[in-house]
Design an enzyme around this catalytic site. Structure first.
Site, PDB file in Angstrom:
ATOM      1  N   GLY A  37       0.746  -1.225   0.143  1.00  0.00           N
ATOM      2  CA  GLY A  37      -0.176  -0.002  -0.079  1.00  0.00           C
ATOM      3  C   GLY A  37       0.840   1.216  -0.078  1.00  0.00           C
ATOM      4  N   ASN A  38       0.319   2.490  -0.378  1.00  0.00           N
ATOM      5  CA  ASN A  38       1.058   3.742  -0.228  1.00  0.00           C
ATOM      6  C   ASN A  38      -0.085   4.941   0.061  1.00  0.00           C
ATOM      7  OD1 ASN A  38       0.540   3.403  -3.341  1.00  0.00           O
ATOM      8  ND2 ASN A  38       2.076   2.043  -2.963  1.00  0.00           N
ATOM      9  N   SER A  52       9.349   3.521  -1.285  1.00  0.00           N
ATOM     10  CA  SER A  52       8.976   2.342  -1.431  1.00  0.00           C
ATOM     11  C   SER A  52       9.940   1.292  -0.468  1.00  0.00           C
ATOM     12  CB  SER A  52       9.819   1.803  -2.789  1.00  0.00           C
ATOM     13  OG  SER A  52       9.622   0.774  -3.148  1.00  0.00           O
ATOM     14  N   GLY A  53       9.306   0.496   0.194  1.00  0.00           N
ATOM     15  CA  GLY A  53       9.936  -0.493   1.077  1.00  0.00           C
ATOM     16  C   GLY A  53      10.379  -0.255   2.250  1.00  0.00           C
ATOM     17  N   SER A  82       6.642   2.441  -5.672  1.00  0.00           N
ATOM     18  CA  SER A  82       6.385   1.858  -7.015  1.00  0.00           C
ATOM     19  C   SER A  82       5.072   2.280  -7.756  1.00  0.00           C
ATOM     20  CB  SER A  82       6.663   0.614  -7.102  1.00  0.00           C
ATOM     21  OG  SER A  82       5.707  -0.200  -6.011  1.00  0.00           O
ATOM     22  N   GLU A  83       4.189   2.821  -6.910  1.00  0.00           N
ATOM     23  CA  GLU A  83       2.903   3.254  -7.472  1.00  0.00           C
ATOM     24  C   GLU A  83       2.844   4.661  -7.935  1.00  0.00           C
ATOM     25  OE1 GLU A  83       1.022   1.148  -8.852  1.00  0.00           O
ATOM     26  OE2 GLU A  83       0.815  -0.759  -7.626  1.00  0.00           O
ATOM     27  N   HIS A 101      -3.842   4.214  -1.079  1.00  0.00           N
ATOM     28  CA  HIS A 101      -4.055   2.860  -1.609  1.00  0.00           C
ATOM     29  C   HIS A 101      -3.637   1.760  -0.823  1.00  0.00           C
ATOM     30  CE1 HIS A 101      -3.099  -0.516  -4.616  1.00  0.00           C
ATOM     31  NE2 HIS A 101      -1.813  -0.542  -4.259  1.00  0.00           N
ATOM     32  N   HIS A 103      -4.180  -2.839   0.096  1.00  0.00           N
ATOM     33  CA  HIS A 103      -4.427  -3.986  -0.042  1.00  0.00           C
ATOM     34  C   HIS A 103      -5.404  -4.623   0.565  1.00  0.00           C
ATOM     35  CE1 HIS A 103      -0.155  -4.167  -2.388  1.00  0.00           C
ATOM     36  NE2 HIS A 103      -1.089  -3.436  -2.887  1.00  0.00           N
ATOM     37  N   TYR A 122     -26.034   2.259   0.596  1.00  0.00           N
ATOM     38  CA  TYR A 122     -26.145   3.300  -0.056  1.00  0.00           C
ATOM     39  C   TYR A 122     -24.741   4.394   0.341  1.00  0.00           C
ATOM     40  CZ  TYR A 122     -27.310   5.104   4.772  1.00  0.00           C
ATOM     41  OH  TYR A 122     -27.342   5.766   5.948  1.00  0.00           O
ATOM     42  N   HIS A 163      -5.726  -6.957  -6.563  1.00  0.00           N
ATOM     43  CA  HIS A 163      -4.569  -5.906  -6.222  1.00  0.00           C
ATOM     44  C   HIS A 163      -5.170  -5.196  -4.668  1.00  0.00           C
ATOM     45  CE1 HIS A 163      -1.240  -2.899  -7.066  1.00  0.00           C
ATOM     46  NE2 HIS A 163      -1.497  -2.883  -5.893  1.00  0.00           N
ATOM     47  N   TYR A 218     -28.025  17.952   1.891  1.00  0.00           N
ATOM     48  CA  TYR A 218     -27.995  17.592   3.406  1.00  0.00           C
ATOM     49  C   TYR A 218     -26.706  18.530   4.030  1.00  0.00           C
ATOM     50  CZ  TYR A 218     -27.445  15.578   8.088  1.00  0.00           C
ATOM     51  OH  TYR A 218     -27.336  15.464   9.375  1.00  0.00           O
TER      52      TYR A 218
END
Ligand code: ZN
Length: 277
Positions: A37-38, A52-53, A82-83, A101, A103, A122, A163, A218
């Site tokens: 994730g990132n 990264s990492g 990396s993303e 992001h 997983h 909803y 993913h 609302y």
């Protein structure tokens, strides 16, 4: 040229602290495992992004990682996630201020089963409507970034096949809360769909659009301009529960009345997203 620690805008430090706290929360709340994730946040024309990492609990002020919208690193010695192509594609195409992001397990499971999360609840209206699943592409690729962007059309969140999740918002808190909400909805659908011999009922066609419209109205009437849609939804849900309980109590003295204090819903794993606390 990369900026040294001394000539960085002061708002970067605050944004970085908030980014690291959000990234750590994705781990502690069980939305990601390890360094997967990132998270990123936009400050002007600069994007701060998790490296990264590097385990999130090891990230400190010196690990700040900043890139321009063209992807060139403008500060920090750590390598960006990396993303990065996916994050930058979203910033370039939308008004996103932050991206999360993950997983998350139920969301990732749903991404392998359907092309769109069935409209079981909803709350999907908070993400703009039925949540699409972006076709699979290798992580970190421009192809995945393009698939994600297409799935995000008129939406602020999507699933990435085999993913995970991708959600953006006007703040890190909003992007995080909507991610938790998306994971919760995926969990609901999986739980209902797993009951043998039964098929979950879905919302009528167009209902999510109606709810999205209702929530916008609302928010304008009842809350300050900065209130998030997620907060508005939660308030609406809490009031509905309270009113329903009151009506039931009035009709049937045997039914306990509404709680004196509103009970807030929780996210995945009993987590209470930040805007609900
Ligand atoms: Zn990923």
């Amino acid at each position: 040229m990369r900026r040294s620690t001394r000539d960085r805008p002061p708002e970067w430090a605050r944004a970085w602290r908030e980014l690291v706290a959000t990234a750590r929360r994705t781990v502690t709340d069980g939305l990601v495992v390890g360094t997967s994730g990132n998270v990123s946040v936009r400050v002007g024309d600069t994007v701060l992004v998790t490296p990264s990492g590097v385990p999130y609990d090891e990230l400190g002020p010196d690990d700040l990682c900043a890139v321009g919208l063209d992807g060139r690193q403008v500060a920090g010695r750590t390598v960006p996630t990396s993303e990065l192509p996916m994050h930058l594609a979203v910033y370039r195409a939308t008004g996103a201020a932050a991206i999360v992001h993950t997983h998350a397990v139920h969301a990732t499971a749903v991404s392998t089963l359907v092309d769109e999360l069935p409209a079981v609840h909803y709350m999907a209206a908070a993400l703009g409507g039925p949540v699409r699943v972006a076709p699979y592409a290798t992580y970190g690729s421009e192809e995945l970034a393009a698939h994600a962007l297409a799935a995000l059309r008129d939406r602020s969140g999507c699933l990435l096949r085999n993913h995970g999740t991708l959600v953006y918002g006007g703040s890190l808190g909003r992007a995080y809360d909507d991610t938790a909400q998306l994971e919760w909805m995926c969990r609901v659908w999986l739980a209902a769909a797993a009951v043998p011999g039964r098929t979950p009922a879905l919302l009528p066609s167009g209902e999510l659009d109606r709810v999205a419209e209702k929530l916008r109205g609302y928010g304008q009437r009842a809350r300050a301009a900065e209130a998030t849609t997620a907060e508005a939804i939660t308030e609406t849900a809490a009031e509905t529960i309270t009113e329903t309980a009151a009506e039931e109590a009035a009709e049937d003295p045997g039914v306990p009345g509404p709680p004196t204090r509103r009970t807030r819903p929780t996210g995945p794993g009993g987590v209470t997203p930040s805007s609900w606390t």
